[in-house]
Design an enzyme around this catalytic site. Structure first.
Site, PDB file in Angstrom:
ATOM      1  N   GLU A  20      -4.904  16.838 -10.807  1.00  0.00           N
ATOM      2  CA  GLU A  20      -5.406  17.282 -12.110  1.00  0.00           C
ATOM      3  C   GLU A  20      -6.917  17.474 -12.137  1.00  0.00           C
ATOM      4  O   GLU A  20      -7.607  17.013 -13.039  1.00  0.00           O
ATOM      5  CB  GLU A  20      -4.954  16.320 -13.222  1.00  0.00           C
ATOM      6  CG  GLU A  20      -4.978  16.978 -14.589  1.00  0.00           C
ATOM      7  CD  GLU A  20      -4.282  16.159 -15.677  1.00  0.00           C
ATOM      8  OE1 GLU A  20      -3.120  15.767 -15.474  1.00  0.00           O
ATOM      9  OE2 GLU A  20      -4.916  15.937 -16.712  1.00  0.00           O
ATOM     10  N   GLU A  58       9.575  19.162 -24.097  1.00  0.00           N
ATOM     11  CA  GLU A  58       8.864  19.393 -22.823  1.00  0.00           C
ATOM     12  C   GLU A  58       9.363  20.672 -22.144  1.00  0.00           C
ATOM     13  O   GLU A  58       8.606  21.348 -21.464  1.00  0.00           O
ATOM     14  CB  GLU A  58       9.041  18.205 -21.872  1.00  0.00           C
ATOM     15  CG  GLU A  58       8.366  16.914 -22.329  1.00  0.00           C
ATOM     16  CD  GLU A  58       6.871  16.834 -21.986  1.00  0.00           C
ATOM     17  OE1 GLU A  58       6.320  17.813 -21.439  1.00  0.00           O
ATOM     18  OE2 GLU A  58       6.266  15.795 -22.297  1.00  0.00           O
ATOM     19  N   LYS A 113       2.828  11.451 -10.839  1.00  0.00           N
ATOM     20  CA  LYS A 113       2.030  10.602 -11.731  1.00  0.00           C
ATOM     21  C   LYS A 113       2.832   9.337 -12.008  1.00  0.00           C
ATOM     22  O   LYS A 113       3.975   9.408 -12.457  1.00  0.00           O
ATOM     23  CB  LYS A 113       1.749  11.310 -13.055  1.00  0.00           C
ATOM     24  CG  LYS A 113       0.576  12.257 -12.995  1.00  0.00           C
ATOM     25  CD  LYS A 113       0.205  12.694 -14.399  1.00  0.00           C
ATOM     26  CE  LYS A 113      -0.940  13.693 -14.377  1.00  0.00           C
ATOM     27  NZ  LYS A 113      -1.220  14.227 -15.729  1.00  0.00           N
ATOM     28  N   ARG A 170      -3.599  21.591 -13.451  1.00  0.00           N
ATOM     29  CA  ARG A 170      -2.506  20.671 -13.839  1.00  0.00           C
ATOM     30  C   ARG A 170      -2.627  20.263 -15.306  1.00  0.00           C
ATOM     31  O   ARG A 170      -1.630  19.946 -15.954  1.00  0.00           O
ATOM     32  CB  ARG A 170      -2.489  19.435 -12.930  1.00  0.00           C
ATOM     33  CG  ARG A 170      -1.313  18.536 -13.238  1.00  0.00           C
ATOM     34  CD  ARG A 170      -1.019  17.514 -12.161  1.00  0.00           C
ATOM     35  NE  ARG A 170       0.120  16.703 -12.552  1.00  0.00           N
ATOM     36  CZ  ARG A 170       0.810  15.925 -11.748  1.00  0.00           C
ATOM     37  NH1 ARG A 170       0.484  15.847 -10.466  1.00  0.00           N
ATOM     38  NH2 ARG A 170       1.823  15.216 -12.202  1.00  0.00           N
ATOM     39  N   HIS A 216      -0.447  12.794 -28.346  1.00  0.00           N
ATOM     40  CA  HIS A 216      -0.788  11.398 -28.041  1.00  0.00           C
ATOM     41  C   HIS A 216      -1.442  10.718 -29.237  1.00  0.00           C
ATOM     42  O   HIS A 216      -1.230   9.524 -29.471  1.00  0.00           O
ATOM     43  CB  HIS A 216      -1.697  11.322 -26.814  1.00  0.00           C
ATOM     44  CG  HIS A 216      -0.934  11.341 -25.513  1.00  0.00           C
ATOM     45  ND1 HIS A 216      -1.555  11.380 -24.283  1.00  0.00           N
ATOM     46  CD2 HIS A 216       0.397  11.322 -25.253  1.00  0.00           C
ATOM     47  CE1 HIS A 216      -0.633  11.386 -23.321  1.00  0.00           C
ATOM     48  NE2 HIS A 216       0.548  11.360 -23.895  1.00  0.00           N
ATOM     49  N   HIS A 274       8.024  10.523 -27.494  1.00  0.00           N
ATOM     50  CA  HIS A 274       6.975  11.293 -26.803  1.00  0.00           C
ATOM     51  C   HIS A 274       7.219  12.808 -26.882  1.00  0.00           C
ATOM     52  O   HIS A 274       6.318  13.575 -27.233  1.00  0.00           O
ATOM     53  CB  HIS A 274       6.882  10.836 -25.342  1.00  0.00           C
ATOM     54  CG  HIS A 274       5.946  11.660 -24.530  1.00  0.00           C
ATOM     55  ND1 HIS A 274       4.577  11.646 -24.718  1.00  0.00           N
ATOM     56  CD2 HIS A 274       6.168  12.575 -23.546  1.00  0.00           C
ATOM     57  CE1 HIS A 274       4.014  12.499 -23.879  1.00  0.00           C
ATOM     58  NE2 HIS A 274       4.947  13.069 -23.160  1.00  0.00           N
ATOM     59  N   ASN A 320      -0.520  19.579 -20.086  1.00  0.00           N
ATOM     60  CA  ASN A 320      -0.790  18.740 -21.257  1.00  0.00           C
ATOM     61  C   ASN A 320      -0.822  19.542 -22.555  1.00  0.00           C
ATOM     62  O   ASN A 320      -1.296  19.037 -23.577  1.00  0.00           O
ATOM     63  CB  ASN A 320      -2.132  18.008 -21.083  1.00  0.00           C
ATOM     64  CG  ASN A 320      -2.071  17.036 -19.921  1.00  0.00           C
ATOM     65  OD1 ASN A 320      -1.027  16.466 -19.654  1.00  0.00           O
ATOM     66  ND2 ASN A 320      -3.182  16.879 -19.224  1.00  0.00           N
ATOM     67  N   ARG A 377       0.825  -1.226   0.000  1.00  0.00           N
ATOM     68  CA  ARG A 377       0.000   0.000   0.000  1.00  0.00           C
ATOM     69  C   ARG A 377       0.852   1.265   0.000  1.00  0.00           C
ATOM     70  O   ARG A 377       0.465   2.304   0.525  1.00  0.00           O
ATOM     71  CB  ARG A 377      -0.970   0.016   1.173  1.00  0.00           C
ATOM     72  CG  ARG A 377      -1.946  -1.134   1.136  1.00  0.00           C
ATOM     73  CD  ARG A 377      -3.134  -0.931   2.036  1.00  0.00           C
ATOM     74  NE  ARG A 377      -4.047  -2.041   1.883  1.00  0.00           N
ATOM     75  CZ  ARG A 377      -3.959  -3.193   2.535  1.00  0.00           C
ATOM     76  NH1 ARG A 377      -2.995  -3.370   3.416  1.00  0.00           N
ATOM     77  NH2 ARG A 377      -4.841  -4.129   2.331  1.00  0.00           N
ATOM     78  N   HIS A 410      -0.319  17.803 -25.827  1.00  0.00           N
ATOM     79  CA  HIS A 410      -0.435  16.360 -25.619  1.00  0.00           C
ATOM     80  C   HIS A 410      -1.646  15.737 -26.311  1.00  0.00           C
ATOM     81  O   HIS A 410      -1.622  14.548 -26.616  1.00  0.00           O
ATOM     82  CB  HIS A 410      -0.476  16.036 -24.124  1.00  0.00           C
ATOM     83  CG  HIS A 410       0.876  16.121 -23.465  1.00  0.00           C
ATOM     84  ND1 HIS A 410       1.621  17.281 -23.444  1.00  0.00           N
ATOM     85  CD2 HIS A 410       1.633  15.190 -22.825  1.00  0.00           C
ATOM     86  CE1 HIS A 410       2.753  17.056 -22.796  1.00  0.00           C
ATOM     87  NE2 HIS A 410       2.790  15.801 -22.417  1.00  0.00           N
ATOM     88  N   LYS A 424       6.554  23.331 -12.866  1.00  0.00           N
ATOM     89  CA  LYS A 424       5.743  22.132 -12.628  1.00  0.00           C
ATOM     90  C   LYS A 424       5.370  22.019 -11.145  1.00  0.00           C
ATOM     91  O   LYS A 424       4.233  21.700 -10.811  1.00  0.00           O
ATOM     92  CB  LYS A 424       6.482  20.870 -13.098  1.00  0.00           C
ATOM     93  CG  LYS A 424       5.642  19.629 -12.857  1.00  0.00           C
ATOM     94  CD  LYS A 424       5.846  18.541 -13.841  1.00  0.00           C
ATOM     95  CE  LYS A 424       4.803  17.444 -13.606  1.00  0.00           C
ATOM     96  NZ  LYS A 424       4.972  16.278 -14.432  1.00  0.00           N
TER      97      LYS A 424
END
Ligand code: GLY
Length: 374
Positions: free
Chosen positions: A238, A186, A144, A242, A253, A267, A246, A122, A249, A228
């Site tokens: 998010e 980025e 993330k 946040r 993507h 990426h 993106n 956990r 993105h 960031k």
């Protein structure tokens, strides 16, 4: 010349240390967390070949023993099978909650190792030692973690903050020029989304960064991580702001999916092309001036980063096909495409109010340019 960015999340706060030769200090910094004097490292074959002995020496010098699981390099490692292998290996190493797991690699290893650390017992403590520019400025920061599904990228995951990020700038020296420039996609994203002065700075200092100037690299990673961290502090999960991260993105993507998440498009390259398309869309919707996409494209072009769909080799789906791939992205909310658009360089915002026809036209024009160049 180590810079520190503090991520101030109450109860989960941590430092991002940025500077050259930080690997030498890894053992000393990690030993301070206590726990068993045994740490487990998840890494990949490329990074292990280049830097694993160096990291182990640093850990050993601080009285820590270290074992590593070396995974295959590449995006396909972010899958259930490698996650299972990693978690079972960590359990076999008897990792407990107070122990430290090290994610030593680029975004793939950081995401996978972070997720393994999030779900075993956990949640165990983990430290990110990102080895690529992309991981240093983005994926190692903000918690993330996750793996990919056949349904899409990063669809299985958890928020789990690291206890420390060590961004050793010297490690960037072993990146290929292409990997470095993909990470630059980025970096420039931060300027475009919220810091026009940083964009100006990159226009001047980008070539020095690419040429290996340490001070310029520390400064660029620091400013990126600071932005960031500020955004993650406002919106860790998010629910709002946040999503600004993106920028580029949604387009990116879809292009990554269309190229099978392969070497055809990295990426960061998808993000760079996506940012150029997002600015083009913003200009066509009258949100920003036509000079902004031109300036974005000119800088990416000067740096040698991919900027147009035409820069992607091989066949691609048509505009409708790319639009459908955008619909698979997790940035879809209630079936509506969520875009990050811009009122200018450094002034991005989130919207679901984008006419599909406008998106289709931008894609059609970009694909026509590709067809004309073939
Ligand atoms: N890479 C985007 C984020 O961390 O939110």
């Amino acid at each position: 010349m180590t810079a520190t960015v503090h991520v101030d999340l109450p109860g989960r706060e941590y430092d991002i240390l940025i500077g050259p030769e930080l690997l030498d200090q890894a053992g000393e910094k990690i030993a301070k967390f206590g726990g068993r004097k045994h740490v487990c490292i998840l890494t990949d074959e490329t990074v292990a070949g280049l830097h694993l002995n160096h990291l182990k020496q640093s850990l050993n010098a601080a009285g820590l023993s270290a074992e590593a699981l070396v995974l295959p390099a590449g995006e396909s490692t972010k899958c259930w099978a490698e996650l299972q292998r990693s978690v079972e290996w960590l359990l076999s190493q008897k990792v407990e909650r107070g122990d430290v797991v090290i994610a030593f690699g680029g975004g793939v290893i950081g995401d996978l190792a972070g997720f393994a650390a999030a779900i075993m017992r956990r949640g165990v403590r983990f430290v990110q030692i990102p080895t690529t520019l992309l991981a240093q400025v983005d994926s190692s920061v903000g918690g993330k973690t996750g793996i990919n599904s056949p349904h899409g990228k990063n669809l299985i995951g958890a928020f789990h903050q690291p206890s420390l990020v060590l961004a050793d700038i010297a490690l960037l020296g072993t990146l290929t020029a292409r990997d470095f420039l993909a990470g630059y996609g980025e970096v420039i994203k931060y300027g475009m989304l919220g810091d026009a002065a940083f964009f100006d700075w990159l226009e001047i200092n980008g070539p020095a960064l690419a040429a290996g100037d340490t001070d310029a690299r520390v400064e660029a990673v620091k400013r990126s991580c600071q932005m960031k961290a500020d955004i993650v502090q406002r919106d860790e999960t998010e629910a709002g702001d946040r999503a600004l991260l993106n920028l580029g993105h949604t387009f990116g993507h879809a292009l990554e999916a269309a190229t099978g998440y392969s070497d055809r498009l990295l990426h960061g390259e998808g993000v760079a092309i996506g940012c150029a398309l997002a600015f083009e869309l913003s200009a066509r919707l009258g949100l920003c001036s036509q000079e902004d996409p031109s300036r974005v494209r000119a800088h990416l072009r000067d740096m040698g980063v991919k900027v147009d769909i035409a820069d992607i080799a091989g066949e691609l789906p048509d505009a409708q096909g790319l639009l459908e791939l955008m619909g698979q992205d997790k940035k879809v909310l209630d079936g509506k495409l969520r875009f990050i658009l811009a009122r200018g360089i450094g002034d991005a915002f989130i919207t679901s109010d984008v006419p599909r026809d406008a998106v289709l036209t931008v894609l059609q024009d970009a694909l026509s340019l590709k067809a004309a160049q073939n």
